[in-house]
Design a protein around this motif. Sequence first.
Motif, PDB file in Angstrom:
ATOM      1  N   PRO A  81     -33.579  33.354  -0.713  1.00 44.70           N
ATOM      2  CA  PRO A  81     -34.326  32.011  -0.253  1.00 44.70           C
ATOM      3  C   PRO A  81     -34.451  31.994   0.968  1.00 44.70           C
ATOM      4  CG  PRO A  81     -32.293  31.779  -1.623  1.00 44.70           C
ATOM      5  CD  PRO A  81     -32.375  33.079  -1.189  1.00 44.70           C
ATOM      6  N   GLN A  82     -33.753  32.276   1.771  1.00 45.35           N
ATOM      7  CA  GLN A  82     -33.992  32.213   3.491  1.00 45.35           C
ATOM      8  C   GLN A  82     -35.508  32.998   3.807  1.00 45.35           C
ATOM      9  OE1 GLN A  82     -31.095  34.113   5.735  1.00 45.35           O
ATOM     10  NE2 GLN A  82     -29.367  33.463   4.243  1.00 45.35           N
ATOM     11  N   ARG A  85     -38.363  31.140   2.406  1.00 43.91           N
ATOM     12  CA  ARG A  85     -38.809  30.076   3.389  1.00 43.91           C
ATOM     13  C   ARG A  85     -39.359  30.528   4.761  1.00 43.91           C
ATOM     14  NH1 ARG A  85     -37.377  24.327   3.540  1.00 43.91           N
ATOM     15  NH2 ARG A  85     -38.084  23.878   5.561  1.00 43.91           N
ATOM     16  N   PHE A 107     -35.233  30.733  -7.949  1.00 40.02           N
ATOM     17  CA  PHE A 107     -34.415  30.128  -6.698  1.00 40.02           C
ATOM     18  C   PHE A 107     -35.411  30.473  -5.491  1.00 40.02           C
ATOM     19  CE2 PHE A 107     -32.949  34.568  -7.465  1.00 40.02           C
ATOM     20  CZ  PHE A 107     -33.349  35.239  -6.193  1.00 40.02           C
ATOM     21  N   LEU A 110     -37.665  27.407  -5.751  1.00 38.86           N
ATOM     22  CA  LEU A 110     -37.059  26.116  -5.352  1.00 38.86           C
ATOM     23  C   LEU A 110     -36.756  26.046  -3.891  1.00 38.86           C
ATOM     24  CD1 LEU A 110     -34.695  26.161  -8.410  1.00 38.86           C
ATOM     25  CD2 LEU A 110     -36.540  24.460  -7.762  1.00 38.86           C
ATOM     26  N   ASP A 114     -39.798  21.788  -1.229  1.00 41.30           N
ATOM     27  CA  ASP A 114     -39.869  20.673  -0.372  1.00 41.30           C
ATOM     28  C   ASP A 114     -41.078  21.096   0.579  1.00 41.30           C
ATOM     29  OD1 ASP A 114     -38.306  18.929  -1.847  1.00 41.30           O
ATOM     30  OD2 ASP A 114     -36.593  19.775  -0.786  1.00 41.30           O
ATOM     31  N   ALA A 176     -30.149  31.050 -14.173  1.00 47.93           N
ATOM     32  CA  ALA A 176     -30.864  29.776 -14.612  1.00 47.93           C
ATOM     33  C   ALA A 176     -31.901  30.299 -15.652  1.00 47.93           C
ATOM     34  CB  ALA A 176     -31.438  28.924 -13.480  1.00 47.93           C
TER      35      ALA A 176
ATOM     36  N   TYR B 127     -22.006  30.274  -7.719  1.00 47.57           N
ATOM     37  CA  TYR B 127     -22.850  30.506  -8.794  1.00 47.57           C
ATOM     38  C   TYR B 127     -22.599  29.800 -10.179  1.00 47.57           C
ATOM     39  CZ  TYR B 127     -26.010  34.328 -10.504  1.00 47.57           C
ATOM     40  OH  TYR B 127     -26.950  34.878 -11.183  1.00 47.57           O
ATOM     41  N   ARG B 128     -21.610  29.938 -10.655  1.00 46.74           N
ATOM     42  CA  ARG B 128     -20.823  29.172 -11.964  1.00 46.74           C
ATOM     43  C   ARG B 128     -20.737  27.898 -11.710  1.00 46.74           C
ATOM     44  NH1 ARG B 128     -19.034  32.815 -15.642  1.00 46.74           N
ATOM     45  NH2 ARG B 128     -20.584  34.091 -16.122  1.00 46.74           N
ATOM     46  N   ASP B 136     -27.510  28.698  -9.406  1.00 51.40           N
ATOM     47  CA  ASP B 136     -28.410  29.799  -9.057  1.00 51.40           C
ATOM     48  C   ASP B 136     -29.714  28.933  -8.243  1.00 51.40           C
ATOM     49  OD1 ASP B 136     -29.317  32.284  -8.707  1.00 51.40           O
ATOM     50  OD2 ASP B 136     -30.759  32.288 -10.429  1.00 51.40           O
ATOM     51  N   ASN B 137     -30.009  27.641  -9.029  1.00 51.24           N
ATOM     52  CA  ASN B 137     -30.925  27.123  -8.335  1.00 51.24           C
ATOM     53  C   ASN B 137     -30.484  26.083  -6.965  1.00 51.24           C
ATOM     54  OD1 ASN B 137     -32.485  27.758 -10.234  1.00 51.24           O
ATOM     55  ND2 ASN B 137     -32.104  25.682 -11.471  1.00 51.24           N
ATOM     56  N   ARG B 140     -31.111  21.387  -2.467  1.00 53.16           N
ATOM     57  CA  ARG B 140     -32.108  21.192  -1.529  1.00 53.16           C
ATOM     58  C   ARG B 140     -31.650  19.934  -0.579  1.00 53.16           C
ATOM     59  NH1 ARG B 140     -38.016  21.291  -4.246  1.00 53.16           N
ATOM     60  NH2 ARG B 140     -37.158  20.115  -6.268  1.00 53.16           N
ATOM     61  N   LEU B 141     -31.873  20.141   0.601  1.00 53.14           N
ATOM     62  CA  LEU B 141     -31.720  18.994   1.456  1.00 53.14           C
ATOM     63  C   LEU B 141     -32.989  18.444   1.879  1.00 53.14           C
ATOM     64  CD1 LEU B 141     -29.311  17.901   3.283  1.00 53.14           C
ATOM     65  CD2 LEU B 141     -30.045  19.266   5.194  1.00 53.14           C
ATOM     66  N   PRO B 142     -33.409  17.204   1.436  1.00 56.34           N
ATOM     67  CA  PRO B 142     -34.820  16.749   1.627  1.00 56.34           C
ATOM     68  C   PRO B 142     -35.590  16.654   2.963  1.00 56.34           C
ATOM     69  CG  PRO B 142     -33.442  15.127   0.521  1.00 56.34           C
ATOM     70  CD  PRO B 142     -32.293  16.158   1.002  1.00 56.34           C
ATOM     71  N   TYR B 224     -27.345  25.919   9.703  1.00 56.27           N
ATOM     72  CA  TYR B 224     -27.836  26.702   8.793  1.00 56.27           C
ATOM     73  C   TYR B 224     -28.547  26.035   7.613  1.00 56.27           C
ATOM     74  CZ  TYR B 224     -28.241  30.022   4.572  1.00 56.27           C
ATOM     75  OH  TYR B 224     -28.911  30.730   3.580  1.00 56.27           O
ATOM     76  N   TYR B 228     -32.625  25.608   7.203  1.00 63.97           N
ATOM     77  CA  TYR B 228     -33.551  26.009   5.775  1.00 63.97           C
ATOM     78  C   TYR B 228     -33.625  25.023   4.789  1.00 63.97           C
ATOM     79  CZ  TYR B 228     -32.799  30.888   7.363  1.00 63.97           C
ATOM     80  OH  TYR B 228     -33.179  32.071   8.413  1.00 63.97           O
ATOM     81  N   GLN B 229     -32.944  23.861   4.872  1.00 65.41           N
ATOM     82  CA  GLN B 229     -32.764  22.617   4.067  1.00 65.41           C
ATOM     83  C   GLN B 229     -32.599  22.989   2.705  1.00 65.41           C
ATOM     84  OE1 GLN B 229     -36.152  20.176   5.367  1.00 65.41           O
ATOM     85  NE2 GLN B 229     -35.962  20.933   7.333  1.00 65.41           N
ATOM     86  N   PHE B 230     -32.028  24.287   2.462  1.00 71.29           N
ATOM     87  CA  PHE B 230     -31.626  24.681   1.127  1.00 71.29           C
ATOM     88  C   PHE B 230     -30.447  25.580   1.151  1.00 71.29           C
ATOM     89  CE2 PHE B 230     -32.231  27.926  -2.292  1.00 71.29           C
ATOM     90  CZ  PHE B 230     -32.827  27.093  -3.204  1.00 71.29           C
ATOM     91  N   SER B 232     -27.963  28.078  -1.471  1.00 71.46           N
ATOM     92  CA  SER B 232     -27.846  28.679  -2.838  1.00 71.46           C
ATOM     93  C   SER B 232     -26.702  29.671  -2.497  1.00 71.46           C
ATOM     94  CB  SER B 232     -29.099  29.255  -3.219  1.00 71.46           C
ATOM     95  OG  SER B 232     -29.244  30.377  -2.503  1.00 71.46           O
ATOM     96  N   GLN B 234     -26.534  32.655  -2.140  1.00 72.36           N
ATOM     97  CA  GLN B 234     -27.033  33.596  -1.393  1.00 72.36           C
ATOM     98  C   GLN B 234     -26.132  33.544   0.048  1.00 72.36           C
ATOM     99  OE1 GLN B 234     -30.033  36.046  -1.100  1.00 72.36           O
ATOM    100  NE2 GLN B 234     -30.297  35.739  -3.593  1.00 72.36           N
ATOM    101  N   ALA B 235     -26.121  32.229   0.411  1.00 74.48           N
ATOM    102  CA  ALA B 235     -25.672  31.948   1.524  1.00 74.48           C
ATOM    103  C   ALA B 235     -23.954  32.476   1.576  1.00 74.48           C
ATOM    104  CB  ALA B 235     -25.642  30.440   1.975  1.00 74.48           C
ATOM    105  N   GLN B 240     -24.850  38.618   3.168  1.00 76.33           N
ATOM    106  CA  GLN B 240     -24.832  37.810   4.324  1.00 76.33           C
ATOM    107  C   GLN B 240     -23.598  38.293   5.070  1.00 76.33           C
ATOM    108  OE1 GLN B 240     -27.070  35.002   4.449  1.00 76.33           O
ATOM    109  NE2 GLN B 240     -26.271  35.748   6.443  1.00 76.33           N
TER     110      GLN B 240
END
Lengths: 414, 312
Positions: A81-82, A85, A107, A110, A114, A176, B127-128, B136-137, B140-142, B224, B228-230, B232, B234-235, B240
């Motif tokens: 995702p990073q 972006r 993912f 998503l 925004d 998902a 994840y779960r 997984d989705n 999001r930080l607006p 962080y 990225y305002q997101f 998941s 992965q972080a 990582q």
Amino acid sequence: MTLTRRNVLQASAGAAALALTSNQARADEPIRIGFLTVKTGPLAAGGIQMEQGMLAYMKIKGNKLAGRDVQLIVADTGGSPQGTRTKAQELVERNKVHVLMGPVAAFEALAIGDYCEAQKMPTLGVAAAEDMTQRHSSIWFARATSSSGQCAHAIAHYAAKELGYKRMAVIGDDFAYGHEQNGAFLRVFEDNGGKVVQKLWPPLNAPDYGTYVSQVKTNIDAIFMSFAGSNGFRFAKAFNEYGLAGKIPILGGMTAMDEAILQQTGDDGLGIITASFYSPQYDNAANREFVATMQREYKIDPGYYASGPAVEAAILEAALLSVGGRIEDREALMKAVRANVVENTVRGPVRFDSHGEAIGNVYIRKMVKQGGRYINNVIKTYPDVSQFWTYPEAEFLANPVYSREYPPAKNLES
Amino acid sequence: MNMRVIGGWLLVVLALAAVPVALPSAFYLGIATHALIFAIFALSLNILIGHAGMSSLGHAVYLGVPAYAVAWLTVQAGWQPVPTVIVALLMGTALSALFGILALRASGLGFLMITLALGQVMWGAAYRWVGLTGGDNGIRLPARPALLGFDLSSALSFYVLVSIVLLIALCSLWQFDRSAFGACLRGTRDQPRRMSMLGHNVWLIRWAAFITAGFWGSVAGVLYCFDYQFVSPQALSLPQSAEALLMVVLGGAGTLAGPVVGAIIITVIKTVVSSYVDRWYSLLGLTFIVVVSVMPRGLVPGIASWLRGKRA
């Protein structure tokens, strides 16, 4: 109603074109398409095919869309995702692209939703995440391929009505995309009189499907698999090694038996029935040429991944023609994308619903061997399939998005 | 403080201030911001690797958990930015205190494996546990919030904030290194048995270092999430953690500048070079192999000793 909307649009586009004829220099500039794909890591196989599909299609088009040269800028997101972006920012802010295509995974899509919205960036997606064209739809986003559930709905109907299956198991990658496909399958299958009696969720990178194959119930009519990448091929192989081939039929989603892996799958996949928005067999001029180019350039039949960009490019070209080639007018472009009915894409005719999701054919295909090659032979076509299947849109959207738990499976047997 | 130290700090401040002038476009400033956030993250890991001599493969926990906390508290609970940041930092730090107790039962390879396992547990949970984390989705930080009336939405203002935080991190870690506690920590790294004989509580010193690392990691995690305002899973993932380890080792473990240099190099390869080179993962590996074989202690100590050798 569609007709009036289109007429109004064409009229306004014409007016806009008149107003801007003085600005000829801009129209001579190439159209810059930012193409987000994955070329490194576990998603790379699909991502590279996506790029090949786009390159093949642009080669056929002489690298022009609606008379304007196209400059394709491909960025590798690394499947994170990073990375997506950062690359989207690079394409939008540094390369100043007019439109984005991609990315591969839900993912990733998503993660930039925004951002694209804030930048008012026209985006033609291929990632299947349901909510991108449902509960979080945006006027800047359209998808001409399929949502996760769109093809799964159709094959669930086929399984219940045409094949007459009553008891089925579902198995899918535990993320998902798998959850959404299995949820969609379960809903339509049970609404048509079937029962899903077992759900299995192997992890995305399961090293071996043996333990899952051995759990599959033997008193079922068939199993539905919603795998991505090469997992469908690996599952079918394990299934046959355990001697279940021919005893329990396998059905699958749109990425379960992709054309790109058919030749590797070989006899293990014979008889597997899958549903997809695309078939290399679909007979129109655009598709004949596309398939021939893919075979000549890359020695593979196009499937889910390769065909997506070819469909999106056709949608983009049609929209460009409606706005007189003026891609700079982003709002008119995205309105034209949704208003147009494009008859001659490689998947057949495509139109859009008000959420930016395609309504088009879904092909039910059975894998067979023909002339020494393995192909997915189309056995039925569901025309004009909506992402909402036959359910009323408002009711569909009031429900939660398909997940591991939704819709609830009432008929599970332990 | 002698002149060289003051000069060094001035140079750092000047370099940070020069970036927005040299790279005026929002895109490049954004990449510089990513690099600085990962520099803070690598600095926090360096406390463990460089100062305490304990390699961790689970440090992404302190990046991911506070990032999730920020996203969740903002989006789901509707909290204001300031309490959100404070609670996220507290959560990350508290978690490091807890995980420190578990991981410090072992040292060396055992420590590495326990941190790896704890990291995977948190990754698996993210994840779960779809109800909380969106699976997984992700979440999001607006928008980037305004902190204390300081609007962070533009690339420049966010860069300024991250630079200030990095300067604070560098200053406090420099003081940390020079303090009696820093000396004790190095003592436990080099001669744990002797330290223990001298009456120092080796476990407690290591635990305090672990929590300090967790705190600075959490600071990076909060930034962080704003960046990225997101968020998941992965972080929180093993790649990582491994990437942070690579940054520290590449730049030079145990030095103040090393992790910063490592973070900048890896971020540049990931984001800028990858636009021109398809096989950038291979390039990353190759860079690492070359550095490790030519300068086994990392770039910063390697170049420093090479310069000294030239001068002599």
